[in-house]
Scaffold this motif. Structure first.
Motif, PDB file in Angstrom:
ATOM      1  N   ALA A  79     -25.584 -11.402   4.288  1.00  0.00           N
ATOM      2  CA  ALA A  79     -25.986 -10.000   4.349  1.00  0.00           C
ATOM      3  C   ALA A  79     -25.204  -9.264   5.435  1.00  0.00           C
ATOM      4  N   ARG A  80     -25.011  -9.924   6.565  1.00  0.00           N
ATOM      5  CA  ARG A  80     -24.255  -9.293   7.661  1.00  0.00           C
ATOM      6  C   ARG A  80     -22.818  -9.027   7.238  1.00  0.00           C
TER       7      ARG A  80
ATOM      8  N   PRO B 209     -37.713 -28.535   4.394  1.00  0.00           N
ATOM      9  CA  PRO B 209     -37.559 -27.604   5.526  1.00  0.00           C
ATOM     10  C   PRO B 209     -36.099 -27.397   5.932  1.00  0.00           C
ATOM     11  N   LEU B 210     -35.298 -28.458   5.815  1.00  0.00           N
ATOM     12  CA  LEU B 210     -33.873 -28.314   6.128  1.00  0.00           C
ATOM     13  C   LEU B 210     -33.201 -27.348   5.155  1.00  0.00           C
ATOM     14  N   LEU B 211     -33.595 -27.436   3.881  1.00  0.00           N
ATOM     15  CA  LEU B 211     -33.042 -26.520   2.883  1.00  0.00           C
ATOM     16  C   LEU B 211     -33.444 -25.078   3.174  1.00  0.00           C
ATOM     17  N   LEU B 212     -34.688 -24.887   3.596  1.00  0.00           N
ATOM     18  CA  LEU B 212     -35.145 -23.531   3.920  1.00  0.00           C
ATOM     19  C   LEU B 212     -34.349 -22.948   5.078  1.00  0.00           C
ATOM     20  N   VAL B 213     -34.087 -23.784   6.088  1.00  0.00           N
ATOM     21  CA  VAL B 213     -33.292 -23.317   7.231  1.00  0.00           C
ATOM     22  C   VAL B 213     -31.887 -22.922   6.771  1.00  0.00           C
ATOM     23  N   ALA B 214     -31.268 -23.772   5.952  1.00  0.00           N
ATOM     24  CA  ALA B 214     -29.915 -23.487   5.462  1.00  0.00           C
ATOM     25  C   ALA B 214     -29.886 -22.201   4.644  1.00  0.00           C
ATOM     26  N   CYS B 215     -30.894 -22.004   3.785  1.00  0.00           N
ATOM     27  CA  CYS B 215     -30.945 -20.799   2.950  1.00  0.00           C
ATOM     28  C   CYS B 215     -31.161 -19.548   3.797  1.00  0.00           C
ATOM     29  N   ALA B 216     -32.027 -19.653   4.793  1.00  0.00           N
ATOM     30  CA  ALA B 216     -32.300 -18.489   5.642  1.00  0.00           C
ATOM     31  C   ALA B 216     -31.064 -18.084   6.432  1.00  0.00           C
ATOM     32  N   VAL B 217     -30.406 -19.056   7.042  1.00  0.00           N
ATOM     33  CA  VAL B 217     -29.209 -18.754   7.844  1.00  0.00           C
ATOM     34  C   VAL B 217     -28.105 -18.196   6.940  1.00  0.00           C
ATOM     35  N   THR B 218     -27.954 -18.767   5.759  1.00  0.00           N
ATOM     36  CA  THR B 218     -26.934 -18.289   4.819  1.00  0.00           C
ATOM     37  C   THR B 218     -27.223 -16.866   4.372  1.00  0.00           C
ATOM     38  N   ALA B 219     -28.477 -16.573   4.077  1.00  0.00           N
ATOM     39  CA  ALA B 219     -28.850 -15.226   3.631  1.00  0.00           C
ATOM     40  C   ALA B 219     -28.546 -14.185   4.707  1.00  0.00           C
ATOM     41  N   VAL B 220     -28.886 -14.499   5.939  1.00  0.00           N
ATOM     42  CA  VAL B 220     -28.634 -13.561   7.045  1.00  0.00           C
ATOM     43  C   VAL B 220     -27.136 -13.358   7.243  1.00  0.00           C
TER      44      VAL B 220
ATOM     45  N   THR C  52     -14.771  -9.498  10.970  1.00  0.00           N
ATOM     46  CA  THR C  52     -14.380 -10.785  11.559  1.00  0.00           C
ATOM     47  C   THR C  52     -15.609 -11.529  12.072  1.00  0.00           C
ATOM     48  N   ALA C  53     -16.523 -10.797  12.723  1.00  0.00           N
ATOM     49  CA  ALA C  53     -17.757 -11.429  13.201  1.00  0.00           C
ATOM     50  C   ALA C  53     -18.592 -11.928  12.033  1.00  0.00           C
ATOM     51  N   GLY C  54     -18.642 -11.148  10.950  1.00  0.00           N
ATOM     52  CA  GLY C  54     -19.372 -11.581   9.760  1.00  0.00           C
ATOM     53  C   GLY C  54     -18.759 -12.828   9.146  1.00  0.00           C
TER      54      GLY C  54
END
Length: 239
Positions: free
Chosen positions: A19-20, A5-16, A142-144
């Motif tokens: 992408a931004r 689950p920790l890996l899923l959280v890291a992957c989701a936050v990284t993907a967002v 800069t925000a990205g």
């Protein structure tokens, strides 16, 4: 599998976050076609596209030093040698920033010259021609960048926690799993931090790439103070 689950959280936050940043960088870069001719860039414009107002300021100081209108000392002070009033708007902005005393530290001059009206006009002209990234686009990038940096640090922290939760024999799998978000966020962060990409659009970057760096001032405008002799780098605080 407590670490998954920790890996899923890291992957989701990284993907967002990635992408931004990619969306902001793509929008800021402008359309991919229609680059202008090389001769349409002045030295000041090339300096702005490569390094922003700070690079324009460095170009003006070194240009005046080489023309013996200004003396740049290794101690980081600029002294007026010729205040006859000649030169362009940028040189007059430098003289005005130094003031009637005829001498001022370079760190004090930087923000004053960088914020001068003539530098803003350079930016406005480049933005109007589609060669420079507008201010709103730079703020989005800069925000990205902040989001991607946060994703990288979060993935690193979660990976450390995950590695501590598992048996030693399973840590290789944890490291392999967290390598993906760490690599993705790290690469995005490193690539997007390029100064040229911050100020120049795609068309502006192509135009810069076509400039010859044989002339010392052109080399300074496009590549920065690293091309200068040690004495001038010290004077600019870039040693």
């Amino acid at each position: 599998m407590l670490w998954f689950p920790l890996l899923l959280v890291a992957c989701a936050v990284t993907a967002v976050a990635c992408a931004r940043l990619c969306r902001a960088a793509t929008a800021a870069g402008g359309p991919g076609g229609g680059a202008s001719k090389e001769g349409e860039l002045t030295l000041g414009e090339a300096a702005f596209l490569a390094g922003g107002p700070g690079r324009v300021t460095e170009l003006a100081l070194v240009s005046m030093h080489r023309a013996r209108r200004l003396l740049l000392a290794r101690t980081g002070w600029a002294t007026v040698v010729d205040a006859s009033g000649g030169g362009d708007e940028l040189e007059r902005a430098v003289l005005g920033a130094i003031g009637p005393g005829g001498q001022a530290p370079v760190p004090r001059l930087r923000p004053v010259v960088a914020g001068a009206a003539c530098v803003r006009r350079i930016e406005e002209g480049l933005v109007a021609r589609g060669l420079a990234v507008p201010g709103a686009g730079r703020r989005e990038v800069t925000a990205g960048l902040r989001a991607v940096r946060g994703a990288f640090l979060l993935a690193l922290a979660l990976g450390t926690v995950a590695a501590a939760l598992v048996e030693p024999a399973e840590r290789a799998r944890v490291v392999a799993g967290f390598a993906l978000p760490l690599t993705a966020s790290g690469l995005c962060w490193a690539i997007a931090r390029s100064p040229r990409g911050r100020w120049a659009s795609h068309a502006g970057q192509r135009l810069l790439a076509g400039l010859s760096a044989e002339d010392p001032l052109t080399a300074l405008a496009t590549r920065g103070p690293a091309v200068l002799e040690p004495e001038l780098r010290s004077a600019l605080g870039r040693a």
